[in-house]
Design a protein around this motif. Structure first.
Motif, PDB file in Angstrom:
ATOM      1  N   ASP A  93      55.676  -2.130  70.641  1.00  0.00           N
ATOM      2  CA  ASP A  93      56.440  -2.063  71.809  1.00  0.00           C
ATOM      3  C   ASP A  93      57.049  -3.349  72.097  1.00  0.00           C
ATOM      4  N   ARG A  94      58.205  -3.422  72.803  1.00  0.00           N
ATOM      5  CA  ARG A  94      58.580  -4.740  73.463  1.00  0.00           C
ATOM      6  C   ARG A  94      58.078  -5.044  74.731  1.00  0.00           C
ATOM      7  N   GLU A  95      58.142  -6.220  75.132  1.00  0.00           N
ATOM      8  CA  GLU A  95      57.687  -6.573  76.540  1.00  0.00           C
ATOM      9  C   GLU A  95      58.731  -5.956  77.603  1.00  0.00           C
ATOM     10  N   THR A  96      58.218  -5.728  78.654  1.00  0.00           N
ATOM     11  CA  THR A  96      59.215  -5.266  79.710  1.00  0.00           C
ATOM     12  C   THR A  96      60.151  -6.485  80.029  1.00  0.00           C
ATOM     13  N   ALA A  97      61.762  -6.163  80.024  1.00  0.00           N
ATOM     14  CA  ALA A  97      62.573  -7.319  80.552  1.00  0.00           C
ATOM     15  C   ALA A  97      62.734  -7.401  81.662  1.00  0.00           C
ATOM     16  N   LYS A  98      62.659  -8.671  82.169  1.00  0.00           N
ATOM     17  CA  LYS A  98      62.860  -8.922  83.865  1.00  0.00           C
ATOM     18  C   LYS A  98      64.144  -9.009  84.137  1.00  0.00           C
ATOM     19  N   PHE A  99      64.652  -9.167  85.289  1.00  0.00           N
ATOM     20  CA  PHE A  99      65.962  -9.083  85.565  1.00  0.00           C
ATOM     21  C   PHE A  99      66.415 -10.352  85.153  1.00  0.00           C
TER      22      PHE A  99
END
Length: 145
Positions: A92-98
């Protein structure tokens, strides 16, 4: 007077609580209702360092998940003497922040599925949890390479 006030506030709170509980309709959650989040699946044979196959196409990943038939799995311990077969590593990909782009995020190994070759069992491992399942023979056969 004070007791009547406390009693009436208590009764009003209980009524409000019970009314709120009855307004929401509950639905049974089905694992197939969720979209699979893996962006890449690598297929390995035991002892091999290079993947036999890499799946990155979204439709192929969805088809892989559909073929697992989760609803037929039973939580069971893996029998002694079981031999590891095909290993699927899920990424999976890391969660993108704002303000960040999801494409800029690195893939990381989020879990793995180990299919046993001599018994119809699967082990599902994540960073924090490990589960073992007995699966139908046809699911096992479809996953062995």
């Amino acid at each position: 007077m004070k007791k009547q006030f406390i009693l009436s506030v208590l009764v009003i709170n209980i009524i409000a609580f019970l009314a709120a509980c009855g307004t929401e309709k509950t639905e049974q959650v089905d694992i197939n209702d969720y979209t699979y989040s893996s962006e890449k699946i690598e297929v390995f044979l035991p002892g091999e360092s290079e993947p036999l196959e890499t799946i990155t196409d979204n439709q192929a990943i969805e088809q892989f998940v559909d073929n697992l038939n989760f609803e037929t799995w039973e939580v069971k311990s893996i029998p002694a003497g079981s031999i590891e077969g095909t290993i699927y590593k899920l990424y999976d990909r890391e969660t993108a922040k704002f303000g960040e782009s999801i494409e800029d995020k690195e893939l990381y190994e989020s879990g793995s599925i180990i299919v046993y070759s001599n018994e119809p069992y699967i082990e599902f491992k994540t960073t924090f949890l490990n589960f073992s399942f007995k699966v139908p023979a046809e699911v096992q056969k479809s996953l062995l390479k």
